[in-house]
Design a protein around this motif. Structure first.
Motif, PDB file in Angstrom:
ATOM      1  N   ARG A   1     111.286  99.837  53.150  1.00  0.00           N
ATOM      2  CA  ARG A   1     111.511  99.001  52.072  1.00  0.00           C
ATOM      3  C   ARG A   1     113.003  99.161  51.623  1.00  0.00           C
ATOM      4  O   ARG A   1     113.566  97.995  51.102  1.00  0.00           O
ATOM      5  N   ALA A   2     113.537 100.354  51.480  1.00  0.00           N
ATOM      6  CA  ALA A   2     114.768 100.337  50.775  1.00  0.00           C
ATOM      7  C   ALA A   2     115.585 101.679  51.561  1.00  0.00           C
ATOM      8  O   ALA A   2     115.054 102.570  51.915  1.00  0.00           O
ATOM      9  N   THR A   3     117.076 101.206  51.683  1.00  0.00           N
ATOM     10  CA  THR A   3     118.035 102.508  52.097  1.00  0.00           C
ATOM     11  C   THR A   3     119.315 102.083  51.820  1.00  0.00           C
ATOM     12  O   THR A   3     119.545 101.018  51.843  1.00  0.00           O
ATOM     13  N   GLN A   4     120.107 103.046  51.469  1.00  0.00           N
ATOM     14  CA  GLN A   4     121.548 102.867  51.262  1.00  0.00           C
ATOM     15  C   GLN A   4     122.435 102.875  52.676  1.00  0.00           C
ATOM     16  O   GLN A   4     123.257 102.430  52.628  1.00  0.00           O
TER      17      GLN A   4
ATOM     18  N   ASP B   1     112.825  94.803  44.768  1.00  0.00           N
ATOM     19  CA  ASP B   1     113.567  95.204  45.627  1.00  0.00           C
ATOM     20  C   ASP B   1     114.853  95.595  45.433  1.00  0.00           C
ATOM     21  O   ASP B   1     115.571  96.556  45.835  1.00  0.00           O
ATOM     22  N   ASP B   2     115.653  94.907  44.241  1.00  0.00           N
ATOM     23  CA  ASP B   2     116.920  95.520  43.593  1.00  0.00           C
ATOM     24  C   ASP B   2     116.574  97.070  43.148  1.00  0.00           C
ATOM     25  O   ASP B   2     117.608  97.485  43.124  1.00  0.00           O
TER      26      ASP B   2
ATOM     27  N   LEU C   1     114.335  99.192  44.019  1.00  0.00           N
ATOM     28  CA  LEU C   1     114.381 100.227  45.107  1.00  0.00           C
ATOM     29  C   LEU C   1     115.270 100.443  46.002  1.00  0.00           C
ATOM     30  O   LEU C   1     115.674 101.634  46.106  1.00  0.00           O
ATOM     31  N   ARG C   2     116.325  99.380  46.068  1.00  0.00           N
ATOM     32  CA  ARG C   2     117.767  99.757  46.646  1.00  0.00           C
ATOM     33  C   ARG C   2     118.622 100.723  45.681  1.00  0.00           C
ATOM     34  O   ARG C   2     119.277 101.350  46.066  1.00  0.00           O
ATOM     35  N   LEU C   3     118.570 100.349  44.143  1.00  0.00           N
ATOM     36  CA  LEU C   3     119.238 101.028  43.120  1.00  0.00           C
ATOM     37  C   LEU C   3     118.739 102.639  43.384  1.00  0.00           C
ATOM     38  O   LEU C   3     119.506 103.422  43.455  1.00  0.00           O
ATOM     39  N   ILE C   4     117.308 102.865  43.407  1.00  0.00           N
ATOM     40  CA  ILE C   4     116.926 104.308  43.510  1.00  0.00           C
ATOM     41  C   ILE C   4     117.469 104.806  44.632  1.00  0.00           C
ATOM     42  O   ILE C   4     118.085 106.198  44.609  1.00  0.00           O
ATOM     43  N   VAL C   5     117.398 104.431  45.820  1.00  0.00           N
ATOM     44  CA  VAL C   5     118.048 105.120  47.036  1.00  0.00           C
ATOM     45  C   VAL C   5     119.395 105.275  46.789  1.00  0.00           C
ATOM     46  O   VAL C   5     120.162 106.386  47.308  1.00  0.00           O
ATOM     47  N   MET C   6     120.237 104.245  46.269  1.00  0.00           N
ATOM     48  CA  MET C   6     121.610 104.595  46.371  1.00  0.00           C
ATOM     49  C   MET C   6     121.949 105.563  45.250  1.00  0.00           C
ATOM     50  O   MET C   6     122.830 106.465  45.544  1.00  0.00           O
ATOM     51  N   VAL C   7     121.515 105.797  43.937  1.00  0.00           N
ATOM     52  CA  VAL C   7     121.668 106.780  43.068  1.00  0.00           C
ATOM     53  C   VAL C   7     121.142 108.041  43.595  1.00  0.00           C
ATOM     54  O   VAL C   7     121.962 109.049  43.499  1.00  0.00           O
ATOM     55  N   THR C   8     120.178 107.973  44.330  1.00  0.00           N
ATOM     56  CA  THR C   8     119.608 109.196  44.880  1.00  0.00           C
ATOM     57  C   THR C   8     120.579 110.031  46.080  1.00  0.00           C
ATOM     58  O   THR C   8     120.545 111.043  45.887  1.00  0.00           O
ATOM     59  N   ALA C   9     121.005 109.080  46.760  1.00  0.00           N
ATOM     60  CA  ALA C   9     121.720 109.243  47.861  1.00  0.00           C
ATOM     61  C   ALA C   9     123.139 110.015  47.336  1.00  0.00           C
ATOM     62  O   ALA C   9     123.392 111.114  47.630  1.00  0.00           O
ATOM     63  N   GLU C  10     123.626 109.389  46.117  1.00  0.00           N
ATOM     64  CA  GLU C  10     124.822 110.007  45.659  1.00  0.00           C
ATOM     65  C   GLU C  10     124.620 111.306  45.011  1.00  0.00           C
ATOM     66  O   GLU C  10     125.256 112.318  44.938  1.00  0.00           O
TER      67      GLU C  10
ATOM     68  N   LEU D   1     106.847 102.367  52.049  1.00  0.00           N
ATOM     69  CA  LEU D   1     105.781 101.869  51.444  1.00  0.00           C
ATOM     70  C   LEU D   1     104.767 101.944  52.166  1.00  0.00           C
ATOM     71  O   LEU D   1     104.689 101.330  53.388  1.00  0.00           O
ATOM     72  N   LEU D   2     103.177 102.221  51.792  1.00  0.00           N
ATOM     73  CA  LEU D   2     102.170 102.293  52.562  1.00  0.00           C
ATOM     74  C   LEU D   2     101.546 100.825  52.452  1.00  0.00           C
ATOM     75  O   LEU D   2     101.173 100.498  51.198  1.00  0.00           O
ATOM     76  N   ASP D   3     101.162 100.466  53.478  1.00  0.00           N
ATOM     77  CA  ASP D   3     100.041  99.263  53.545  1.00  0.00           C
ATOM     78  C   ASP D   3      98.990  99.609  53.943  1.00  0.00           C
ATOM     79  O   ASP D   3      98.578 100.229  55.065  1.00  0.00           O
TER      80      ASP D   3
END
Length: 484
Positions: free
Chosen positions: A315-318, A281-282, A284-293, A304-306
């Motif tokens: 699962r993650a968003t900034q 989870d950490d 994935l959260r880092l990925i969306v934060m860096v990508t958004a920036e 994520l697909l179930d």
């Protein structure tokens, strides 16, 4: 899109701080309390995350009496243990030794001196140093190099100044702290906005993609500071292969950070996270934060697909807006996200309000979402999720932006696959260990109590049911008793 810090975001930040301290095997955090809004918000979050394992350090250095009183007010209001260490005499002695009279240089010396004290106390206590930089300051390099930017954890570095102010109201920071002009207290009468040459409102508008609303001088000043301080935000250079020369030849660094530079930085940060021992989870959260920036996105989200239920879950968003993050589930084939999974290819919407595949138009209208880029996350050509980027203004995504988001999506997929494999391996390992313990206990019962193999196994089963303990726990008790 304006962010709306909420109690939900507070709980996320509190959980992140607690987990970060655990991951570092630390006992708590030390942070400097200036009496300003940023350190007050960080102090309140740290208190909720760690209880009394927080130490506030008030470090006056020719500090105004009202600022010192504000710092004490923050600590008492949030019931944070604190110490006061007056650095005025040490600072004066050091300034005389250095022979400098430049106010700016001496102001930076104060910040570095305070940071040395923070790290000294943190080392004594086994604590981490918590930084108080916000995104508005970070983006223009308004921090002292090897000063507050060098902190161990930075809980509000993703928030603009206006969002920190909103968060402060959610956290019930005392009103005098909310209304005072931002200042680092580097010299008498110093304010952040006067030193920067523009207001935080102008800076936040620029960083939020509304640079057209600024005056040309303010815009030029912000762009100038971003270019001058780009080196402070870059990760260290890595060399792909050894060179026979003692030092590699490099082209002179450009003053401005190009989109390609930022993309490489982002992928470097994400790659390091994927190979770290952080929780999924950490990561994935880092990925969306860096990508958004990097892509200047209002919202970046990862779904994520179930495969069993044939649905996609957010699962993650900034994004902080609770409307966006709550209970988000889409069926495969539903909306843009569901379509990307089915077709296994990217989707671009110049305006989501006019895109027939985009289903949540009312939500997009409320949140101010306009353009969208959606990329599938693949593992060996099997789609396991989707990553989206939205802008708050009409935007035509470039090929570079598509390539960056595709690379991010692929790296996120690797992180997820590695985590799943690690969990499966751990389960298999635990199952083998359990069987080994049960077999060993059974052999002891056979040899010590003259039981057959079937009798010994049934005896262990019955004990397990009678005591409501697992077979492994019963077997471990047998080994402890009979081997001892």
């Amino acid at each position: 899109m304006p962010l709306r810090p909420s109690p939900h975001h507070v709980s996320e930040l509190v959980a992140w701080i607690a987990q970060s301290v655990r991951n570092a095997q630390a006992q708590g955090v030390v942070l400097g309390i200036s009496g300003g809004i940023d350190s007050a918000v960080c102090a309140a979050l740290a208190k909720q995350a760690l209880g009394d394992n927080v130490l506030g350090l008030i470090l006056p250095c020719h500090t105004l009496a009202e600022d010192l009183q504000d710092a004490r007010t923050v600590c008492r209001h949030f019931q944070i243990p604190y110490e006061e260490v007056d650095l005025s005499e040490v600072f004066d002695h050091l300034a005389r030794l250095l022979g400098s009279s430049n106010a700016r240089f001496l102001g930076n010396l104060k910040a570095r001196l305070r940071m040395a004290v923070l790290y000294h106390r943190a080392a004594e206590l086994g604590y981490l140093v918590m930084g108080t930089s916000n995104r508005s300051e970070w983006e223009v390099g308004y921090f002292t190099k090897y000063g507050d930017a060098a902190a161990d954890i930075q809980p509000i570095v993703h928030l603009l100044k206006k969002d920190v102010q909103r968060l402060a109201r959610v956290l019930k920071v005392p009103k005098p702290i909310l209304t005072k002009p931002p200042s680092a207290g580097l010299w008498p009468g110093q304010t952040d906005e006067e030193e920067l040459g523009f207001s935080y409102r102008e800076l936040d508008s620029f960083l939020g993609g509304r640079e057209r609303s600024l005056t040309p001088p303010a815009r030029r000043r912000i762009e100038e500071l971003q270019a001058q301080t780009a080196h402070k935000r870059r990760p260290p250079l890595c060399f792909a292969q050894e060179t026979s020369e003692p030092y590699p030849k490099q082209e002179p660094l450009a003053l401005e950070t190009s989109p390609a530079d930022k993309s490489v930085e982002a992928l470097t940060v994400i790659s390091k996270a994927i190979t770290s021992d952080q929780f999924l989870d950490d990561i994935l959260r880092l990925i969306v934060m860096v990508t958004a920036e990097v892509l200047h996105s209002s919202v970046c989200s990862l779904w994520l697909l179930d495969e069993e239920e044939r649905v996609l879950r957010l699962r993650a968003t900034q994004a902080i807006n609770p409307e966006y993050v709550k209970d988000r589930v889409l069926k495969v084939g539903e909306g843009v996200v569901g379509k990307v999974v089915v077709e296994n290819k990217p989707h671009i919407a110049l305006n989501v309000l006019e895109d027939p595949d985009f289903k949540e138009k009312e939500l997009a209208r409320r949140l101010g979402l306009v353009s969208m880029l959606s990329i599938p996350m693949r593992v060996r050509n099997r789609v396991i999720g989707v990553i989206n980027c939205y802008t708050s203004e009409l935007h035509r995504f470039t090929q570079l932006e598509m390539s960056v988001l595709t690379a991010v999506a692929n790296q996120a997929a690797v992180a997820i696959e590695n985590t799943e494999l690690m969990i499966k391996s751990r389960i298999i390992e635990e199952e083998l260990e359990k069987r080994k313990i049960i077999e060993k206990a059974k052999d002891l019962l056979i040899s010590r109590r003259n039981m057959s193999g079937e009798e010994a196994y049934r005896w262990l089963q019955k004990k397990s049911m009678d005591t409501r303990k697992s077979m492994r726990e019963v077997a471990e008790a047998v080994l402890l008793t009979l081997e001892g």
